[in-house]
Design a protein around this motif. Structure first.
Motif, mmCIF file in Angstrom:
data_model
loop_
_atom_site.group_PDB
_atom_site.id
_atom_site.type_symbol
_atom_site.label_atom_id
_atom_site.label_comp_id
_atom_site.label_asym_id
_atom_site.label_seq_id
_atom_site.Cartn_x
_atom_site.Cartn_y
_atom_site.Cartn_z
ATOM 1 N N MET A 1 0.843 -1.190 0.000
ATOM 2 C CA MET A 1 0.000 0.000 0.000
ATOM 3 C C MET A 1 0.880 1.241 0.000
ATOM 4 N N THR A 2 0.601 2.161 -0.900
ATOM 5 C CA THR A 2 1.363 3.400 -1.008
ATOM 6 C C THR A 2 0.437 4.593 -0.774
ATOM 7 N N ARG A 3 0.863 5.466 0.097
ATOM 8 C CA ARG A 3 0.090 6.674 0.376
ATOM 9 C C ARG A 3 0.948 7.899 0.117
ATOM 10 N N VAL A 4 0.341 8.917 -0.494
ATOM 11 C CA VAL A 4 1.048 10.164 -0.807
ATOM 12 C C VAL A 4 0.299 11.303 -0.142
ATOM 13 N N LEU A 5 1.030 12.083 0.640
ATOM 14 C CA LEU A 5 0.439 13.229 1.332
ATOM 15 C C LEU A 5 1.133 14.493 0.842
ATOM 16 N N VAL A 6 0.352 15.473 0.435
ATOM 17 C CA VAL A 6 0.885 16.711 -0.145
ATOM 18 C C VAL A 6 0.396 17.901 0.662
ATOM 19 N N TYR A 7 1.334 18.732 1.082
ATOM 20 C CA TYR A 7 0.989 19.987 1.770
ATOM 21 C C TYR A 7 1.408 21.147 0.872
ATOM 22 N N GLU A 8 0.456 22.016 0.542
ATOM 23 C CA GLU A 8 0.716 23.172 -0.305
ATOM 24 C C GLU A 8 0.882 24.408 0.576
ATOM 25 N N LEU A 9 2.051 25.057 0.444
ATOM 26 C CA LEU A 9 2.386 26.172 1.320
ATOM 27 C C LEU A 9 1.436 27.354 1.141
ATOM 28 N N GLU A 10 1.062 27.674 -0.093
ATOM 29 C CA GLU A 10 0.196 28.827 -0.342
ATOM 30 C C GLU A 10 -1.203 28.600 0.226
ATOM 31 N N LYS A 11 -1.740 27.428 0.018
ATOM 32 C CA LYS A 11 -3.094 27.141 0.493
ATOM 33 C C LYS A 11 -3.114 26.730 1.967
ATOM 34 N N ARG A 12 -1.945 26.351 2.491
ATOM 35 C CA ARG A 12 -1.841 25.867 3.868
ATOM 36 C C ARG A 12 -2.830 24.723 4.127
ATOM 37 N N SER A 13 -2.902 23.858 3.173
ATOM 38 C CA SER A 13 -3.819 22.723 3.277
ATOM 39 C C SER A 13 -3.093 21.448 2.884
ATOM 40 N N VAL A 14 -3.607 20.337 3.358
ATOM 41 C CA VAL A 14 -3.019 19.044 3.078
ATOM 42 C C VAL A 14 -4.029 18.188 2.330
ATOM 43 N N HIS A 112 8.619 0.430 4.500
ATOM 44 C CA HIS A 112 8.601 -0.646 5.498
ATOM 45 C C HIS A 112 7.695 -1.766 5.013
ATOM 46 N N TYR A 113 8.087 -3.008 5.364
ATOM 47 C CA TYR A 113 7.342 -4.184 4.920
ATOM 48 C C TYR A 113 6.265 -4.605 5.920
ATOM 49 N N LYS A 114 6.335 -4.095 7.143
ATOM 50 C CA LYS A 114 5.331 -4.393 8.152
ATOM 51 C C LYS A 114 4.652 -3.100 8.603
ATOM 52 N N PHE A 115 3.499 -3.269 9.224
ATOM 53 C CA PHE A 115 2.800 -2.101 9.756
ATOM 54 C C PHE A 115 3.671 -1.416 10.805
ATOM 55 N N SER A 116 3.828 -0.094 10.664
ATOM 56 C CA SER A 116 4.637 0.685 11.598
ATOM 57 C C SER A 116 3.727 1.629 12.370
ATOM 58 N N ARG A 117 3.678 1.432 13.677
ATOM 59 C CA ARG A 117 2.806 2.257 14.504
ATOM 60 C C ARG A 117 3.250 3.719 14.494
ATOM 61 N N SER A 118 4.552 3.955 14.541
ATOM 62 C CA SER A 118 5.056 5.331 14.576
ATOM 63 C C SER A 118 4.763 6.064 13.275
ATOM 64 N N VAL A 119 4.877 5.375 12.142
ATOM 65 C CA VAL A 119 4.587 5.996 10.849
ATOM 66 C C VAL A 119 3.086 6.220 10.694
ATOM 67 N N SER A 120 2.297 5.211 10.992
ATOM 68 C CA SER A 120 0.850 5.292 10.789
ATOM 69 C C SER A 120 0.219 6.384 11.644
ATOM 70 N N SER A 121 0.604 6.454 12.920
ATOM 71 C CA SER A 121 -0.003 7.454 13.808
ATOM 72 C C SER A 121 0.327 8.872 13.358
ATOM 73 N N ASN A 122 1.573 9.102 12.936
ATOM 74 C CA ASN A 122 1.954 10.443 12.498
ATOM 75 C C ASN A 122 1.375 10.781 11.123
ATOM 76 N N CYS A 126 -1.038 14.031 10.356
ATOM 77 C CA CYS A 126 -0.802 14.991 9.274
ATOM 78 C C CYS A 126 -2.013 15.088 8.343
ATOM 79 N N CYS A 127 -2.705 13.982 8.150
ATOM 80 C CA CYS A 127 -3.915 14.014 7.317
ATOM 81 C C CYS A 127 -5.010 14.836 7.970
ATOM 82 N N GLU A 128 -5.131 14.732 9.282
ATOM 83 C CA GLU A 128 -6.205 15.407 9.994
ATOM 84 C C GLU A 128 -5.903 16.873 10.277
ATOM 85 N N ASN A 129 -4.625 17.198 10.416
ATOM 86 C CA ASN A 129 -4.261 18.566 10.798
ATOM 87 C C ASN A 129 -3.049 19.008 9.980
#
Length: 322
Positions: A1-14, A112-122, A126-129
């Motif tokens: 599973m691949t996820r891409v998160l983009v934050y745009e500086l001008e819009k200040r939105s993710v 990472h090949y396994k679920f990572s709690r530290s990556v997933s939680s952060n 970032c998605c929510e805020n």
């Protein structure tokens, strides 16, 4: 599973992005990108070479299992190998999972090949805020490593509980099962030490200002993680000493038990020696032996042997040899 998160500086939105956008996004300075590759397919893993143009040695280490933490500076980006606690390992064993991280000027790639709690939680934060992605990508890296270091504490507490339980069983009933548990615990602690020690070195380099990609503000934050890992390393050392002490205590208890058994056997053998001498003398084939023709001679001889045995046993007890 691949996820891409983009934050745009001008819009200040993710927002959630797509893999197809990455080539155009990487050319922009007004965005922050986080790509998380969790259990990636071969096609998804190819973006490390085709899109990000990472060095082939770094890609080989990333796709394979390197098994030890390290950090490499490739100029335009940093490549880190970090180990976190594997929460899916068997409950009676300690294990870690590898987390590969690429840090660039405006992007962060986690692999990472396994679920990572530290990556997933952060990632969820970032998605929510969007606040968590307002600063440079090294701040996201700090949050991941900080969460990863915090996740070691429950494991250390579990190891502490195991040590207490084994120590209690060691003095109550030092069986072979206790010895097996001691060796398993010692192996886990040594494995933890082999992981934490080079991980401390990685954080020392990051917190030491050796890399231009790490800003001065972040250096102070990474020093806090370095202190945390130093505390974990000290606890690991104390656990190793405790397990070594338990092993020595087990061997000492086993030796004492063996000595007690040998003492009892020695006393029995010592008591039997004069009795064996008497029976040996009266078992010789001579015609004239004192008391041989006496009607109650057998009972006198047996009584004398009993009295002699009781006398020797009393003597041993008086001298506290038994």
């Amino acid at each position: 599973m691949t996820r891409v998160l983009v934050y745009e500086l001008e819009k200040r939105s993710v927002r959630q992005g797509a893999l197809e956008e990455l080539p155009s996004l990487l050319s922009r300075d007004d965005v922050r990108i986080w790509v998380d590759l969790e259990k990636p397919s071969e096609e998804e893993a190819q973006i490390l070479s085709t899109v990000f143009k990472f060095h082939h040695l770094a890609v080989e280490d990333c796709i394979g299992n390197l098994n030890h933490p390290k950090i490499d500076d490739y100029g335009e980006y940093l490549y880190l190998v970090i180990h976190g606690v594997d929460f899916y390992a068997p409950k009676d064993r300690f294990d870690t999972q590898e987390l590969d991280i690429f840090l660039g000027k405006n992007y962060l790639v986690t692999f990472h090949y396994k679920f990572s709690r530290s990556v997933s939680s952060n990632f969820d934060k970032c998605c929510e805020n969007a606040f968590f992605m307002q600063k440079d990508c090294e701040f996201i890296l700090y949050r991941i490593l900080d969460t990863l270091a915090d996740d070691y504490m429950p494991t250390l507490e579990a190891l502490d509980d195991k040590i207490d339980a084994i120590e209690k069983g060691l003095f109550e009933n030092p069986t072979q099962d206790i010895l097996s548990k001691i060796f398993i615990l010692k192996k886990d602690i040594m494995f933890l030490k082999r992981i934490v020690e080079p991980q401390r070195e990685v954080l020392r380099k990051v917190a030491g200002g050796e890399f231009p990609l790490i800003c001065s503000e972040c250096i102070l934050l990474f020093r806090d993680i370095q202190d945390h890992l130093f505390m974990i390393y000290q606890l690991t050392d104390s656990y190793r000493d405790a397990v070594t002490g338990m092993l020595e205590a087990y061997l000492s208890i086993a030796s004492n038990k063996l000595n007690e058994v040998m003492k009892v056997l020695t006393v029995i053998a010592t008591i039997m020696m004069p009795l064996t001498l008497i029976t040996g003398i009266y078992g010789m084939n001579f015609e004239y032996i004192p008391g041989l023709k006496v009607r109650v001679g057998f009972f006198i001889l047996v009584g004398a042997m009993v009295v002699l045995s009781a006398f020797m046993l009393g003597l041993f007890r008086r001298k506290r040899w038994l």
